[in-house]
Design a protein around this motif. Sequence first.
Motif, PDB file in Angstrom:
ATOM      1  N   TYR A 112      69.849  -3.242 -43.539  1.00 52.43           N
ATOM      2  CA  TYR A 112      70.099  -1.861 -43.955  1.00 52.43           C
ATOM      3  C   TYR A 112      68.779  -1.116 -43.951  1.00 52.43           C
ATOM      4  N   GLU A 113      68.785   0.098 -43.431  1.00 50.47           N
ATOM      5  CA  GLU A 113      67.577   0.912 -43.351  1.00 50.47           C
ATOM      6  C   GLU A 113      67.880   2.328 -43.827  1.00 50.47           C
ATOM      7  N   GLU A 114      66.968   2.874 -44.613  1.00 46.28           N
ATOM      8  CA  GLU A 114      67.129   4.257 -45.091  1.00 46.28           C
ATOM      9  C   GLU A 114      65.759   4.894 -45.232  1.00 46.28           C
ATOM     10  N   THR A 115      65.687   6.191 -44.938  1.00 40.28           N
ATOM     11  CA  THR A 115      64.441   6.936 -45.045  1.00 40.28           C
ATOM     12  C   THR A 115      64.630   8.118 -45.989  1.00 40.28           C
ATOM     13  N   PHE A 116      63.650   8.345 -46.849  1.00 39.48           N
ATOM     14  CA  PHE A 116      63.662   9.501 -47.730  1.00 39.48           C
ATOM     15  C   PHE A 116      62.243  10.040 -47.843  1.00 39.48           C
ATOM     16  N   THR A 117      62.092  11.170 -48.499  1.00 40.70           N
ATOM     17  CA  THR A 117      60.767  11.767 -48.649  1.00 40.70           C
ATOM     18  C   THR A 117      60.456  12.029 -50.120  1.00 40.70           C
ATOM     19  N   PHE A 118      59.194  12.136 -50.411  1.00 41.48           N
ATOM     20  CA  PHE A 118      58.741  12.579 -51.726  1.00 41.48           C
ATOM     21  C   PHE A 118      57.506  13.440 -51.531  1.00 41.48           C
TER      22      PHE A 118
END
Length: 283
Positions: free
Chosen positions: A121-127
């Motif tokens: 499983y792969e997920e990308t987010f930002t901060f």
Amino acid sequence: MPQYFIEAHQSGCFYEIWINGILGYAHYQNVGMANNAIPINENILKSGFQEVTIKLFPLGEIDGKEYTTLTERTRFTLEIFKRDKATPWEGLDYDVVHNYFAPTTTGEEAGPFAHANEPMYEETFTFNAEVPYELIGWSNSQVIEGQDDIEQEVLNFYKEYADVIQNQDEEKWAKTVKNREQELFKSVYYNDKSNEDLKKRIAYFTNTFDNEFIEKMPLDKYEITFSANGKITTLKSLDYPGESAFSFKENRNRSNGERDKYIASHYIFLHKPNGNDKLEIIR
């Protein structure tokens, strides 16, 4: 002097955390619930939104049973926090800037993992981060993914770099890692020559070139990876998941004063600055 960290917690999976295209941490040990706080300033080029990618993997063989997919019991959470490096670390003296947990079927952290039975499983987010510096890094680099013969260029670079270390060519080594070390000096140590961690880093590299025995190691069976929208590449080991395919053997000083042979494995992240046809180390 803001210093950013990612602290991850997992159960029932292995994982990798990539920050702006650089592998920040890989966990491939079957030790149940585990957490690690990792500093990430070196991968933050300037203030603004930062990209974090998490990759979850099944555990493989455990007690004679093979886990080839993630399960409903997979859990992964992380917290991104910052603290002022200029002040002493006292207890919980930090500010949380982002919380994340892998998606569940209920939408609650403790619910069943929403992507059970998948091989990864792969997920990308930002901060958002605020730092008092700007680095060039790979911001002005070429897209090298898909370039003709890029894999062979990477292999040639690794070979030349291994020769530099084995031949104890300190002058050439210093030129090879100059950009990386200058950016770490600016972003991690804030140009503070008295920083104890910086002194340890210098001592480690000095020890490598003071050793009377260094031996090249053949590359592991590898996977070539590209990140940061195709601007960065590295070789990941397929023999030892989570490790670099590049390693060398050296003598090290043990705490009891004796020396022994030690295999050191280091990730090398390469890029090509615009206007340059040769690969360079950037992290």
